[in-house]
Design a protein around this motif. Structure first.
Motif, PDB file in Angstrom:
ATOM      1  N   LEU A  68       0.833  -1.197   0.000  1.00  0.00           N
ATOM      2  CA  LEU A  68       0.000   0.000   0.000  1.00  0.00           C
ATOM      3  C   LEU A  68       0.867   1.246   0.000  1.00  0.00           C
ATOM      4  CD1 LEU A  68      -1.861  -2.284   1.345  1.00  0.00           C
ATOM      5  CD2 LEU A  68      -3.054  -0.367   2.438  1.00  0.00           C
ATOM      6  N   GLU A  69       0.407   2.253  -0.684  1.00  0.00           N
ATOM      7  CA  GLU A  69       0.999   3.590  -0.587  1.00  0.00           C
ATOM      8  C   GLU A  69       0.013   4.456   0.183  1.00  0.00           C
ATOM      9  OE1 GLU A  69       2.258   5.293  -4.256  1.00  0.00           O
ATOM     10  OE2 GLU A  69       3.208   3.444  -4.966  1.00  0.00           O
ATOM     11  N   VAL A  70       0.499   5.030   1.302  1.00  0.00           N
ATOM     12  CA  VAL A  70      -0.368   5.846   2.139  1.00  0.00           C
ATOM     13  C   VAL A  70       0.282   7.207   2.355  1.00  0.00           C
ATOM     14  CG1 VAL A  70      -1.417   3.890   3.327  1.00  0.00           C
ATOM     15  CG2 VAL A  70       0.660   4.910   4.239  1.00  0.00           C
ATOM     16  N   PRO A  71      -0.517   8.273   2.544  1.00  0.00           N
ATOM     17  CA  PRO A  71       0.058   9.603   2.826  1.00  0.00           C
ATOM     18  C   PRO A  71       0.881   9.563   4.110  1.00  0.00           C
ATOM     19  CG  PRO A  71      -2.255   9.782   2.243  1.00  0.00           C
ATOM     20  CD  PRO A  71      -1.985   8.321   2.424  1.00  0.00           C
ATOM     21  N   TYR A  72       2.053  10.149   4.063  1.00  0.00           N
ATOM     22  CA  TYR A  72       2.972  10.129   5.199  1.00  0.00           C
ATOM     23  C   TYR A  72       2.946  11.500   5.863  1.00  0.00           C
ATOM     24  CZ  TYR A  72       7.451   9.713   7.735  1.00  0.00           C
ATOM     25  OH  TYR A  72       8.417   9.694   8.698  1.00  0.00           O
ATOM     26  N   GLY A  73       2.139  11.624   6.921  1.00  0.00           N
ATOM     27  CA  GLY A  73       2.063  12.872   7.675  1.00  0.00           C
ATOM     28  C   GLY A  73       2.421  12.631   9.127  1.00  0.00           C
ATOM     29  N   HIS A  74       2.429  13.699   9.892  1.00  0.00           N
ATOM     30  CA  HIS A  74       2.752  13.607  11.319  1.00  0.00           C
ATOM     31  C   HIS A  74       1.780  12.666  12.013  1.00  0.00           C
ATOM     32  CE1 HIS A  74       4.480  15.269  15.069  1.00  0.00           C
ATOM     33  NE2 HIS A  74       3.294  14.919  15.558  1.00  0.00           N
ATOM     34  N   GLY A  75       2.306  11.725  12.788  1.00  0.00           N
ATOM     35  CA  GLY A  75       1.465  10.802  13.528  1.00  0.00           C
ATOM     36  C   GLY A  75       1.236   9.468  12.852  1.00  0.00           C
ATOM     37  N   LEU A  76       1.741   9.288  11.632  1.00  0.00           N
ATOM     38  CA  LEU A  76       1.520   8.023  10.944  1.00  0.00           C
ATOM     39  C   LEU A  76       2.221   6.874  11.667  1.00  0.00           C
ATOM     40  CD1 LEU A  76       0.392   6.425   8.561  1.00  0.00           C
ATOM     41  CD2 LEU A  76       2.466   7.005   7.270  1.00  0.00           C
ATOM     42  N   ASP A  77       3.417   7.122  12.219  1.00  0.00           N
ATOM     43  CA  ASP A  77       4.135   6.051  12.918  1.00  0.00           C
ATOM     44  C   ASP A  77       3.323   5.514  14.093  1.00  0.00           C
ATOM     45  OD1 ASP A  77       4.424   8.505  14.139  1.00  0.00           O
ATOM     46  OD2 ASP A  77       6.372   8.044  15.007  1.00  0.00           O
ATOM     47  N   ALA A  78       2.701   6.417  14.858  1.00  0.00           N
ATOM     48  CA  ALA A  78       1.889   5.987  16.002  1.00  0.00           C
ATOM     49  C   ALA A  78       0.678   5.186  15.545  1.00  0.00           C
ATOM     50  CB  ALA A  78       1.446   7.203  16.810  1.00  0.00           C
ATOM     51  N   TRP A  79       0.114   5.557  14.415  1.00  0.00           N
ATOM     52  CA  TRP A  79      -1.059   4.844  13.904  1.00  0.00           C
ATOM     53  C   TRP A  79      -0.670   3.453  13.415  1.00  0.00           C
ATOM     54  CZ3 TRP A  79      -4.088   5.505   8.793  1.00  0.00           C
ATOM     55  CH2 TRP A  79      -5.368   4.954   8.926  1.00  0.00           C
ATOM     56  N   LEU A  80       0.451   3.338  12.710  1.00  0.00           N
ATOM     57  CA  LEU A  80       0.876   2.048  12.191  1.00  0.00           C
ATOM     58  C   LEU A  80       1.170   1.055  13.310  1.00  0.00           C
ATOM     59  CD1 LEU A  80       3.208   3.134   9.238  1.00  0.00           C
ATOM     60  CD2 LEU A  80       0.867   2.278   9.109  1.00  0.00           C
ATOM     61  N   VAL A  81       1.688   1.551  14.431  1.00  0.00           N
ATOM     62  CA  VAL A  81       1.999   0.673  15.554  1.00  0.00           C
ATOM     63  C   VAL A  81       0.751  -0.058  16.042  1.00  0.00           C
ATOM     64  CG1 VAL A  81       2.688   0.693  17.991  1.00  0.00           C
ATOM     65  CG2 VAL A  81       4.050   1.920  16.306  1.00  0.00           C
ATOM     66  N   GLU A  82      -0.395   0.571  15.931  1.00  0.00           N
ATOM     67  CA  GLU A  82      -1.631  -0.031  16.425  1.00  0.00           C
ATOM     68  C   GLU A  82      -2.004  -1.303  15.653  1.00  0.00           C
ATOM     69  OE1 GLU A  82      -4.711   2.833  16.465  1.00  0.00           O
ATOM     70  OE2 GLU A  82      -3.512   4.354  17.497  1.00  0.00           O
ATOM     71  N   PHE A  83      -1.459  -1.479  14.449  1.00  0.00           N
ATOM     72  CA  PHE A  83      -1.784  -2.672  13.660  1.00  0.00           C
ATOM     73  C   PHE A  83      -0.813  -3.820  13.927  1.00  0.00           C
ATOM     74  CE2 PHE A  83      -3.587   0.937  11.439  1.00  0.00           C
ATOM     75  CZ  PHE A  83      -4.870   0.496  11.167  1.00  0.00           C
ATOM     76  N   GLY A  84       0.181  -3.570  14.781  1.00  0.00           N
ATOM     77  CA  GLY A  84       1.069  -4.620  15.258  1.00  0.00           C
ATOM     78  C   GLY A  84       1.720  -5.425  14.149  1.00  0.00           C
TER      79      GLY A  84
END
Length: 318
Positions: free
Chosen positions: A277-293
């Motif tokens: 997937l290509e997703v927009p890379y903005g502030h806070g994306l790292d924290a969101w990705l962590v939630e998917f483990g």
């Protein structure tokens, strides 16, 4: 008992509307007979806080400020509590009726119903719903599960600073935060608070599900200027990962991460059980990705991959 309470509320409202300066609890207690009869300070304080909340629920705008003696005082300015005549057509009234059905949270559902009753008493038409049949099967709903929502909503409304414990996504323990709350925003099913963090001296956005314990109010005025509504909403979206100018390439396990798929600008299905997937890379994306483990692997950019790995390691350390 109901008549006594109604009389007490009326007297409190008249005191707050009739004063030109903030009145302290001490002054209000000395002016209202029912408060003078309260057994002790604790009983009076409980009675006063309930009455103040009841008046606000009825629509009275009560300001909390410091008076000349430095005490916390209360007043209700007449210009803030005077509404123009209600003039709505049938479609506008129907739109408000539909909006009132959005809230599932009990307190807000009651407040929305009460607001409609006040508008109808002020002349809003009770015409038939012109949208009937178009939204009977599907209606909007906004769920609110976080315990912090209600006290923060009231603090935003009353412009009261708050203190709460907040756990960042990459932190093992919560930390205390002193915040001047501005607005609550719902983004992708999660509630966020935008406000001014006094300890950091800057605006911050907090996810309500990461607030632990009780939200406690603090006396005093705001120290930072409150932005307009549009600015606050843009801040919430930015801190939640919206508006990224770059793109990130991630691998996502097949059948998982549907919120990520909805946000993706491109999806390539893989034959090995993983999609790209290509997703927009903005502030806070790292924290969101962590939630998917373990369902997400960051391919690039390298700095995003490093941030996600650091967060995961922090969580693993407990």
């Amino acid at each position: 008992m109901a008549i006594a309470k109604a009389e007490r509320l009326m007297n409190l409202a008249l005191c707050l509307l009739g004063t030109r300066r903030p009145l302290s609890k001490r002054e209000l207690r000395g002016s209202i007979e029912a408060y003078l009869e309260a057994g002790n300070d604790e009983s009076f304080n409980r009675m006063f806080e309930r009455d103040k909340d009841d008046l606000r629920e009825l629509g009275l705008v009560i300001e909390t400020v410091e008076n000349l003696e430095g005490e916390t005082g209360y007043l209700a300015r007449r210009d803030s509590n005077r509404l123009p005549p209600v003039s709505l057509d049938a479609e506008e009234a129907a739109a408000l009726g539909l909006a009132a059905k959005v809230w599932q949270q009990a307190r807000l559902a009651g407040a929305a119903s009460g607001a409609l009753q006040k508008l109808r008493a002020g002349g809003m038409p009770e015409a038939g719903d012109p949208y009937e049949g178009q939204h009977s099967a599907i209606e909007p709903r906004i769920p609110v599960h976080e315990a912090a929502f209600e006290p923060l909503m009231l603090a935003c409304r009353d412009r009261r600073p708050v203190v709460f414990e907040y756990r960042k996504s990459n932190a093992a323990r919560p930390e205390p935060r002193q915040v001047e709350p501005w607005a609550l925003e719902c983004w992708r099913g999660h509630w966020y608070l935008a406000g001014y963090d006094r300890d950091r001296g800057a605006e911050r956005v907090f996810r309500l599900s990461r607030i632990t314990g009780k939200v406690r109010s603090r006396a005093g005025k705001y120290t930072a200027e409150v932005p307009d509504v549009v600015t606050v909403r843009e801040t919430v979206a930015s801190w939640a990962g919206e508006g990224g100018e770059r793109s990130a390439l991630i691998r996502l396990r097949a059948g998982a991460g549907y919120p990520l798929r909805a946000k993706a600008t491109a999806v390539r299905e893989g034959a090995d059980g993983w999609d790209e997937l290509e997703v927009p890379y903005g502030h806070g994306l790292d924290a969101w990705l962590v939630e998917f483990g373990p369902d997400v692997i960051v391919v690039e950019p390298a700095d995003l991959r490093a941030d996600v790995v650091d967060r995961l390691r922090a969580v693993a350390r407990g």
